[in-house]
Structure formats: structure tokens, C-alpha cells
Design an enzyme around this catalytic site. Structure first.
Site, PDB file in Angstrom:
ATOM      1  N   ASP A 197       0.829  -1.194   0.000  1.00 17.92           N
ATOM      2  CA  ASP A 197       0.000   0.000   0.000  1.00 17.92           C
ATOM      3  C   ASP A 197       0.869   1.252   0.000  1.00 17.92           C
ATOM      4  O   ASP A 197       2.040   1.217   0.367  1.00 17.92           O
ATOM      5  CB  ASP A 197      -0.888  -0.016   1.250  1.00 17.92           C
ATOM      6  N   ASP A 203      -6.230   4.951  -3.790  1.00 18.19           N
ATOM      7  CA  ASP A 203      -7.176   5.640  -2.916  1.00 18.19           C
ATOM      8  C   ASP A 203      -7.422   7.039  -3.478  1.00 18.19           C
ATOM      9  O   ASP A 203      -6.920   8.038  -2.971  1.00 18.19           O
ATOM     10  CB  ASP A 203      -6.618   5.734  -1.496  1.00 18.19           C
TER      11      ASP A 203
END
Length: 209
Positions: free
Chosen positions: A127, A202
Site C-alpha cells: 500500500d 485511494d
């Protein structure tokens, strides 16, 4: 690389969180809340057939045990104005590890192997690995970040490619028959060779995004 994922009934994800590990860059579960990862992974598999995917960020804080070894080896991203280039997400004193440095890639994967893979984790979630532009709505990393291979402008967008390479090559070196797979928030041309499954990131909740 999808074979291993396809024959897994489902995956349980351990997302990164301030309670996940003692400090950013420890790349291990904190012993207070996670006293026996090996037993936990085995129990999850026995009860559900699931494998665990562990989140591993490329950021590190000075308080981490891994900071000084990487700093001494030139394994942290610096800046054109001097000092380490800060990564703004999660902790203001964190910086990126320099995945363009082969020694850094090996060091990073060795931590993942010892603390997660050898304990029974099945996959890794890479991530916050953009390495250029923005991370969500924050500058990440700084525009003057400098890697061992060049400046942010020259090589920064390739950061996820090198981050994924660290896991794939380390995993294959440890187990030649393995089919490494990572879930990644970003990618670059050629990332598929490192077993990277990519999602949209995101992004902001705007029509433009």
C-alpha cells in the site's frame, strides 16, 4: 501468479495501522496484540481455509530498529535540499526507503520473510507505494525527493515497480517454486512481471478523479 490466489477460498487482510506494529518500518506485528503470528495464521487456515495478506508500507520512522541500518547503508530517500525526504502519510517524521537500491530491496524483503512469510502469511499488500505525484490528497513524497537512481522527476514514478520487484525477487530467491503475488496501490510499465495485482488507488471522491 494468480493460481495461488484462485485456489484460496478467501483472504483476510491485515491493514496497516498505528496499532499494527510498534513503528512504521518495523514490518512486524507488535508482540502485545499479536503474541504468536505463526499460531494465528495456522488457526485462520484451519478454521476458514483463508490465507492472510499483510500490509507492508515503504515508509519508516527514526524510532524503528530498521532506520539506522538503512540510513547507514544509504537506503533512505533523500532530498535535494538535504536530509531525508519526508513521507507525509501516517507519520510526519517518516520517510521512504529507497527501493532503487538493491541492498534496500533485499533488506526490506528479509524483514517481510522473517516476520511474516516464515510465520505463515500468504500474500503481501504493498500500500501507499506511489513514489510520485500524490498519495491520496497529500504530497507524497516531496517533489525534491532523490533516489539512488536519480531525482523524483527522473525516476520517481517507477517507485512501485522497484518496490514490487523487492518482494518478487526476494520471494523467488527464498523459494524458486513460489508464485509470488502482491496487491499494489500503484504500478509502472512492467509491474506485471513482479506478480502485481493493481487497484485504482485511494483516489479522491470527486468526479474528476
Amino acid at each position: 501468479f494468480l493460481r495461488q490466489f484462485m485456489y484460496t477460498k478467501f483472504v483476510i487482510v491485515l491493514d496497516d495501522d498505528p496499532a499494527f506494529s510498534p513503528h512504521l518500518g518495523d514490518w512486524r506485528l507488535n508482540a502485545k496484540d499479536w503474541p504468536d503470528p505463526r499460531a494465528m495464521y495456522a488457526e485462520v487456515a484451519a478454521l476458514t481455509g483463508a490465507k492472510v495478506m499483510v500490509s507492508a508500507w515503504p515508509t519508516i520512522q527514526p524510532a524503528s530498529d530498521n532506520w539506522q541500518p538503512l540510513f547507514d547503508a544509504g537506503g533512505l530517500v533523500s532530498s535535494e535540499t538535504g536530509g531525508c525526504s519526508p513521507a507525509y502519510q501516517t507519520a510526519p517524521d517518516a520517510t521512504l526507503i529507497d527501493e532503487f537500491n538493491p541492498a534496500t530491496r533485499k533488506y526490506f524483503f528479509d524483514q517481510l520473510k522473517t516476520n511474516h512469510l516464515d510465520q505463515g502469511a500468504g500474500f503481501f499488500w504493498l500500500d501507499s507505494d506511489e513514489g510520485g505525484g500524490t498519495g491520496e490528497d497529500n504530497p507524497y513524497p516531496r517533489a525534491d525527493a532523490t533516489y539512488s537512481a536519480g531525482s523524483q522527476e527522473e525516476v520517481g514514478p517507477m517507485y512501485p515497480h522497484m518496490h514490487q520487484r523487492a518482494v518478487y525477487e526476494g520471494w523467488k530467491a527464498a523459494n524458486a517454486s513460489a508464485s509470488p503475488m502482491v496487491l499494489s496501490r500503484s504500478a509502472w510499465a512492467g509491474s506485471q512481471r513482479w506478480g502485481a495485482a493493481v487497484w485504482s488507488g485511494d483516489i479522491l471522491s470527486t468526479w474528476t478523479s
